[in-house]
Design a protein around this motif. Structure first.
Motif, PDB file in Angstrom:
ATOM      1  N   ALA A  13       1.386   6.759  16.780  1.00 15.39           N
ATOM      2  CA  ALA A  13       1.221   6.875  15.322  1.00 15.39           C
ATOM      3  C   ALA A  13       0.564   5.600  14.804  1.00 15.39           C
ATOM      4  N   LEU A  14      -0.050   5.704  13.624  1.00 12.45           N
ATOM      5  CA  LEU A  14      -0.641   4.505  13.040  1.00 12.45           C
ATOM      6  C   LEU A  14       0.439   3.445  12.839  1.00 12.45           C
ATOM      7  N   ALA A  15       0.100   2.209  13.157  1.00 14.02           N
ATOM      8  CA  ALA A  15       1.044   1.100  13.074  1.00 14.02           C
ATOM      9  C   ALA A  15       1.010   0.412  11.706  1.00 14.02           C
ATOM     10  N   PHE A  16       0.281   0.981  10.763  1.00 12.30           N
ATOM     11  CA  PHE A  16       0.119   0.379   9.447  1.00 12.30           C
ATOM     12  C   PHE A  16      -0.129   1.491   8.438  1.00 12.30           C
ATOM     13  N   ASP A  17      -0.126   1.129   7.170  1.00 10.07           N
ATOM     14  CA  ASP A  17      -0.440   2.108   6.127  1.00 10.07           C
ATOM     15  C   ASP A  17      -1.112   1.385   4.970  1.00 10.07           C
ATOM     16  N   LEU A  18      -1.297   2.089   3.871  1.00  8.21           N
ATOM     17  CA  LEU A  18      -2.011   1.562   2.717  1.00  8.21           C
ATOM     18  C   LEU A  18      -1.461   0.216   2.269  1.00  8.21           C
ATOM     19  N   ARG A  19      -0.144   0.080   2.201  1.00  6.13           N
ATOM     20  CA  ARG A  19       0.465  -1.170   1.727  1.00  6.13           C
ATOM     21  C   ARG A  19       0.005  -2.364   2.565  1.00  6.13           C
ATOM     22  N   ASP A  20      -0.163  -2.145   3.875  1.00  9.50           N
ATOM     23  CA  ASP A  20      -0.595  -3.229   4.761  1.00  9.50           C
ATOM     24  C   ASP A  20      -2.045  -3.635   4.482  1.00  9.50           C
ATOM     25  N   LEU A  21      -2.886  -2.655   4.180  1.00 13.44           N
ATOM     26  CA  LEU A  21      -4.272  -2.959   3.827  1.00 13.44           C
ATOM     27  C   LEU A  21      -4.349  -3.716   2.503  1.00 13.44           C
ATOM     28  N   ILE A  22      -3.590  -3.271   1.514  1.00 13.84           N
ATOM     29  CA  ILE A  22      -3.596  -3.940   0.208  1.00 13.84           C
ATOM     30  C   ILE A  22      -3.140  -5.390   0.370  1.00 13.84           C
ATOM     31  N   ARG A  23      -2.089  -5.606   1.151  1.00 18.62           N
ATOM     32  CA  ARG A  23      -1.594  -6.973   1.381  1.00 18.62           C
ATOM     33  C   ARG A  23      -2.623  -7.811   2.131  1.00 18.62           C
ATOM     34  N   ALA A  24      -3.259  -7.228   3.143  1.00 20.47           N
ATOM     35  CA  ALA A  24      -4.243  -7.967   3.947  1.00 20.47           C
ATOM     36  C   ALA A  24      -5.441  -8.397   3.110  1.00 20.47           C
ATOM     37  N   LEU A  25      -5.778  -7.615   2.100  1.00 22.67           N
ATOM     38  CA  LEU A  25      -6.959  -7.885   1.276  1.00 22.67           C
ATOM     39  C   LEU A  25      -6.643  -8.700   0.014  1.00 22.67           C
ATOM     40  N   ALA A  26      -5.386  -9.125  -0.119  1.00 22.35           N
ATOM     41  CA  ALA A  26      -4.991  -9.945  -1.276  1.00 22.35           C
ATOM     42  C   ALA A  26      -5.681 -11.304  -1.173  1.00 22.35           C
ATOM     43  N   THR A  76       5.782   4.343  -0.302  1.00 18.82           N
ATOM     44  CA  THR A  76       5.138   5.487   0.343  1.00 18.82           C
ATOM     45  C   THR A  76       5.391   5.416   1.844  1.00 18.82           C
ATOM     46  N   VAL A  77       5.816   6.511   2.431  1.00 16.07           N
ATOM     47  CA  VAL A  77       6.050   6.542   3.875  1.00 16.07           C
ATOM     48  C   VAL A  77       4.712   6.554   4.612  1.00 16.07           C
ATOM     49  N   GLN A  78       3.789   7.444   4.174  1.00 16.98           N
ATOM     50  CA  GLN A  78       2.520   7.581   4.870  1.00 16.98           C
ATOM     51  C   GLN A  78       1.490   8.234   3.956  1.00 16.98           C
ATOM     52  N   VAL A  79       0.271   7.686   3.955  1.00 12.32           N
ATOM     53  CA  VAL A  79      -0.849   8.343   3.298  1.00 12.32           C
ATOM     54  C   VAL A  79      -1.600   9.099   4.389  1.00 12.32           C
ATOM     55  N   ILE A  80      -1.693  10.405   4.232  1.00 12.00           N
ATOM     56  CA  ILE A  80      -2.330  11.248   5.241  1.00 12.00           C
ATOM     57  C   ILE A  80      -3.815  11.412   4.927  1.00 12.00           C
ATOM     58  N   TRP A  81      -4.134  11.798   3.715  1.00 11.19           N
ATOM     59  CA  TRP A  81      -5.510  11.917   3.222  1.00 11.19           C
ATOM     60  C   TRP A  81      -5.578  11.235   1.872  1.00 11.19           C
ATOM     61  N   GLY A  82      -6.584  10.415   1.632  1.00  7.76           N
ATOM     62  CA  GLY A  82      -6.733   9.815   0.317  1.00  7.76           C
ATOM     63  C   GLY A  82      -7.852   8.803   0.252  1.00  7.76           C
ATOM     64  N   ASP A  83      -8.433   8.684  -0.926  1.00  7.70           N
ATOM     65  CA  ASP A  83      -9.489   7.708  -1.197  1.00  7.70           C
ATOM     66  C   ASP A  83      -9.016   6.756  -2.284  1.00  7.70           C
TER      67      ASP A  83
END
Length: 134
Positions: A13-26, A76-83
């Motif tokens: 399974a993916l080891a990250f989700d949207l929250r991790d991307l938002i934090r990484a790009l802060a 959010t547990v998981q974003v499956i589809w989204g922009d």
């Protein structure tokens, strides 16, 4: 425009989700204004309490502040589809970065921002350059 795909896995399974991307790009991701929409491939789909809120926002193509997006993404547990299209805080009409969730398989980040590209490459281990255009 550079498009990166992120495929970090943990047990299949993916080891990250949207929250991790938002934090990484802060900090820019937290100051940006984000428009949430359904992707061309499918309707928006996410799980958890925050996921339901993101689905509501996507239905309205809502614009929210980055710090608010992080709060919702954390619930959010998981974003499956989204922009998620981020607009620059200096120019709210200029697209800074796009994050796309693809069927829980990978995330895509599209941007011209060299600093954002470097942050994604340094934070995640399986990052691939999908294309360089324009």
């Amino acid at each position: 425009m550079t498009t990166l795909t992120i495929h970090d896995l943990d047990g299949g399974a993916l080891a990250f989700d949207l929250r991790d991307l938002i934090r990484a790009l802060a900090p820019l991701s937290l100051a940006a204004t984000w428009t949430i929409t359904s992707p061309d491939e499918s309707s928006f789909e996410a799980t958890g309490v925050g996921g339901r809120r993101l689905e509501e926002l996507a239905e309205a193509s809502a614009r929210i502040a980055g710090d608010e997006l992080l709060i919702i993404a954390a619930d959010t547990v998981q974003v499956i589809w989204g922009d998620f299209v981020g607009a620059s805080p200096d120019d709210p009409h200029r697209e800074w970065l796009t994050i796309r969730a693809f069927d829980s398989s990978f995330y895509e980040v599209e941007t011209l921002d060299a600093d954002a590209i470097a942050k994604v490459k340094s934070r995640f281990s399986d990052v691939r350059i999908a294309e360089d255009t324009h």
